[in-house]
Scaffold this motif. Structure first.
Motif, short mmCIF file in Angstrom:
data_model
loop_
_atom_site.label_atom_id
_atom_site.label_comp_id
_atom_site.label_asym_id
_atom_site.label_seq_id
_atom_site.Cartn_x
_atom_site.Cartn_y
_atom_site.Cartn_z
N GLN A 4 0.83 -1.21 0.00
CA GLN A 4 0.00 0.00 0.00
C GLN A 4 0.86 1.25 0.00
N VAL A 5 1.95 1.25 0.80
CA VAL A 5 2.84 2.40 0.81
C VAL A 5 3.47 2.61 -0.57
N ARG A 6 3.86 1.51 -1.23
CA ARG A 6 4.45 1.60 -2.56
C ARG A 6 3.44 2.14 -3.57
N GLU A 7 2.20 1.68 -3.51
CA GLU A 7 1.18 2.16 -4.44
C GLU A 7 0.89 3.64 -4.23
N TYR A 8 0.75 4.07 -2.98
CA TYR A 8 0.49 5.48 -2.72
C TYR A 8 1.67 6.35 -3.15
N ASN A 51 8.95 -10.98 -13.93
CA ASN A 51 10.05 -10.02 -13.85
C ASN A 51 10.02 -9.29 -12.50
N TYR A 52 11.18 -9.25 -11.85
CA TYR A 52 11.25 -8.64 -10.51
C TYR A 52 11.04 -7.13 -10.57
N TYR A 53 11.49 -6.47 -11.65
CA TYR A 53 11.48 -5.02 -11.72
C TYR A 53 10.11 -4.43 -12.03
N ILE A 54 9.16 -5.26 -12.37
CA ILE A 54 7.80 -4.75 -12.63
C ILE A 54 6.80 -5.34 -11.65
N GLN A 55 7.28 -5.79 -10.50
CA GLN A 55 6.36 -6.31 -9.49
C GLN A 55 5.45 -5.22 -8.93
N TRP A 56 5.92 -3.96 -9.00
CA TRP A 56 5.09 -2.85 -8.51
C TRP A 56 3.87 -2.61 -9.40
N GLY A 112 -2.48 -5.46 -10.49
CA GLY A 112 -3.89 -5.11 -10.59
C GLY A 112 -4.35 -4.19 -9.48
N SER A 113 -3.79 -4.33 -8.29
CA SER A 113 -4.18 -3.46 -7.18
C SER A 113 -3.85 -2.01 -7.47
N LEU A 114 -2.67 -1.76 -8.08
CA LEU A 114 -2.29 -0.39 -8.43
C LEU A 114 -3.22 0.18 -9.48
N ILE A 115 -3.56 -0.61 -10.50
CA ILE A 115 -4.44 -0.14 -11.57
C ILE A 115 -5.83 0.20 -11.01
N HIS A 116 -6.37 -0.69 -10.18
CA HIS A 116 -7.68 -0.42 -9.58
C HIS A 116 -7.63 0.83 -8.69
N GLY A 117 -6.53 0.98 -7.95
CA GLY A 117 -6.39 2.17 -7.11
C GLY A 117 -6.33 3.45 -7.92
N LEU A 118 -5.66 3.43 -9.06
CA LEU A 118 -5.61 4.62 -9.92
C LEU A 118 -6.99 4.97 -10.47
N TRP A 119 -7.76 3.97 -10.87
CA TRP A 119 -9.12 4.23 -11.37
C TRP A 119 -10.01 4.82 -10.27
#
Length: 488
Positions: A16-20, A93-98, A101-108
Motif C-alpha cells: 500500500q505504501v508503494r502504491e500510494y 520479472n522482478y522489476y515490474i512487481q510494482w 492489478g491493485s495499483l491499476i484499480h487504485g488509480l481508477w
C-alpha cells in the motif's frame, strides 16, 4: 501462524505504501506540467500581495489541480492497456512487481474520486471565491469572501440535489426508487456523476466528429504545404507591397480617427502573419514540403478511417453479442489475457486512437461556434476563463474512457465508478451512440473533402455571394496558379 499473519500484514502495508508513493509521484509530475501550461496562458498581473492576488493564487492552484486530474483521466485507460500487455509479456520479472492489478484499480478509484471532488467542490469554490466580495455589513477581507463562497456552495448543492431528486422521482416512481431517494451517499452522488458522464459523452459525440474533420485544417496550418504551381518569390513581393501600403495609410491617418487606426492595425497584423507564413515556406526544405505534409495527411486519414471502421464493427458486435456492452462484461482481469486480437501491436494501436480521439475532441470543442470565444490566449486569459476551460477539459477527459469503451475502440473493462453508470447497461442508448458517432463522423469528413467541389458549383451557379460554403475559418486566401492572390 501468528508469524505468518504478521508477515502478510507487513507485505500488505508495504504494498500500500508503494502504491500510494507511485500515485503521488505520477500526480506530482502531472501537477508540475499543468502548472506550466496554465501560467503560459494566464494573464500577467501586478506582483502585489493584496487580497485579489491571494485569491487569484488560490484559484490558480485549484485550477492546476483540476487540470492535473484531467490529464490523469486521459492517461488512465492507455496506462491500464499497456500495463496489461507488460504483465503478460513479463509475468515473473522482478522489476515490474510494482505494476499489478491493485495499483491499476487504485488509480481508477482515485481518478473517479478526484474528478468528483474537482467537479462538484473545488471548481465551484474557485469560481465563487474569485467573484466574491463579502456580504454587506461585514468587514472586507479573505474571511468574508470565504464565508460568502461557502454560503453559495451550500445553496448550489441544495439546488442540484433538488433537481436530481425531482428528476429521479419522475423517471423511477416505484417504491424501491422512492426509498433510495433518501440515500445521499449511495444514490445521489453516483446518480449525479452518471448524469455528468452522460453529458460529457454527449459533448464528446458533438465535438469529436467536428474535430476529426478539423484536424486536417489544423495540421495544414502547422505544417508547410507543398509548393505546386506557386511562385513564392512573387507572393512575397506582393505581400511586401501590401504591407508598405497599409503602413503608409497608417502613418497618414490622423490620431483623432481612432476606428480607422484600429482597423488598419488589424489589417497590418494579418498581412504580417501571411508574410511570416510565406517566409517559413521559403525556408522549409524540399523534404519538409513534399514529404512530411502528405505523410501526416495520409496518417490522419488512416487513423480516422480505422476509428470509423472499429465503430462499425462494434455496432455489429452489439447486435449479435451481449458481451460487447460496456457494462456487465466481466473481463479476465489485469495481466491474465490480452484484450486485443493482435497483442501488443493492437494495444499500441488502441492507445494511439484514444489519444487521437482526445486531441480531436479538444480541437472540435474549440471549433464550435458556441465555444469559439472560449479559446485561451497566451498571456491574455483571465482566471475566470481558465476555470471554465479546466472544467470543460475535465468533463471531456472523464468521459473519454467511457466513450472509448462504448465505441469499441478498446475492450478493456471500465474499472471503479466508471463502470457503474446506469446508462451503460441500456442497449438502445449504447447502440444509438455508436450509430450517431459513425454517421456524424462520415458526414463531417464528406463535407470537409467535398468543400472545394461545392464552392466551384456555387460559383458556377452564381450563388457564391450567399455564403453557403464552409466556415470562414476553413477558407483561406488561395493564390492562383501563376502566384497572384485574387484578394489583391
Amino acid at each position: 501462524m501468528e508469524a505468518d499473519e504478521v508477515t502478510i500484514r507487513e507485505q500488505n502495508f508495504h504494498s500500500q505504501v508503494r502504491e500510494y508513493t507511485i500515485c503521488f509521484l505520477l500526480f506530482a509530475v502531472l501537477y508540475i506540467v499543468s502548472y506550466f501550461i496554465i501560467t503560459r496562458y494566464k494573464r500577467k498581473a501586478d506582483e502585489q500581495e493584496d487580497e485579489d492576488a491571494i485569491v487569484n493564487r488560490i484559484s490558480l492552484f485549484l485550477s492546476t489541480f483540476t487540470l492535473a486530474v484531467s490529464a490523469g483521466a486521459v492517461l488512465l485507460l492507455p496506462f491500464s492497456i499497456i500495463s496489461n500487455e507488460i504483465l503478460l509479456s513479463f509475468p515473473q520479472n522482478y522489476y515490474i512487481q510494482w505494476l499489478n492489478g491493485s495499483l491499476i484499480h487504485g488509480l481508477w478509484n482515485l481518478a473517479s474520486l478526484f474528478s468528483n471532488l474537482c467537479l462538484f467542490v473545488l471548481m465551484p469554490f474557485a469560481f465563487f471565491f474569485l467573484e466574491s466580495e463579502g456580504f454587506a455589513g461585514l468587514k472586507k477581507g479573505i474571511r468574508a469572501r470565504i464565508l460568502e463562497t461557502l454560503v453559495m456552495l451550500i445553496l448550489l448543492a441544495l439546488l442540484i440535489l433538488g433537481i436530481v431528486w425531482v428528476a429521479s422521482a419522475l423517471i423511477d416512481n416505484d417504491a424501491a426508487s422512492m426509498e433510495s431517494l433518501y440515500d445521499l451517499w449511495e444514490f445521489y452522488l453516483p446518480y449525479l456523476y452518471s448524469c455528468i458522464s452522460l453529458m460529457g459523452c454527449l459533448l464528446l459525440l458533438l465535438c469529436t466528429p467536428v474535430g476529426l474533420s478539423r484536424m486536417f485544417t489544423v495540421m495544414g496550418q502547422l505544417l508547410v504545404k507543398p509548393t505546386i504551381l506557386e511562385d513564392l518569390d512573387e507572393q512575397m513581393y506582393i505581400i511586401t507591397l501590401e504591407e508598405e501600403a497599409i503602413q503608409r495609410k497608417l502613418n497618414g491617418v490622423s490620431s483623432t480617427v481612432e476606428y480607422q487606426t484600429v482597423e488598419l492595425e488589424r489589417e497590418l497584423e494579418k498581412v504580417k502573419s501571411k508574410k511570416t507564413n510565406l517566409e517559413r515556406r521559403k525556408k522549409a526544405s524540399a523534404w519538409e514540403r513534399n514529404l512530411v505534409y502528405p505523410a501526416v495527411m495520409i496518417l490522419l486519414l488512416i487513423e480516422t478511417s480505422i476509428s470509423v471502421l472499429l465503430v462499425a464493427l462494434n455496432i455489429l458486435y452489439l447486435l449479435v453479442d451481449e458481451t460487447a456492452m460496456p457494462k456487465g462484461s466481466g473481463g479476465p482481469g489485469i495481466g491474465n489475457a490480452s484484450l486485443s486480437t493482435f497483442g501488443f501491436v493492437g494495444a499500441a494501436l488502441e492507445i494511439i486512437l484514444i489519444f487521437y480521439l482526445m486531441v480531436s475532441s479538444v480541437v472540435g470543442f474549440y471549433s464550435l461556434r458556441f465555444f469559439e470565444n472560449f479559446t485561451p490566449r497566451k498571456d491574455d486569459t483571465t482566471m475566470t476563463k481558465i476555470i471554465g476551460n479546466c472544467v470543460s477539459i475535465l468533463v471531456l477527459s472523464s468521459a473519454l474512457p467511457v466513450m472509448s469503451r462504448t465505441l469499441g475502440i478498446t475492450r478493456f473493462d471500465l474499472l471503479g465508478d466508471f463502470g457503474r453508470f446506469n446508462w451503460l447497461g441500456n442497449f438502445y442508448i449504447v447502440l444509438s451512440y455508436n450509430l450517431l458517432f459513425a454517421i456524424m463522423t462520415t458526414l463531417c469528413l464528406v463535407r470537409k473533402f467535398t468543400s472545394a467541389v461545392r464552392e466551384e458549383l456555387l460559383k458556377a451557379l452564381g450563388l457564391d455571394k450567399l455564403h453557403l460554403s464552409n466556415n470562414p475559418r476553413d477558407s483561406e486566401t488561395k493564390p492562383s496558379a501563376n502566384g497572384h492572390q485574387k484578394s489583391l
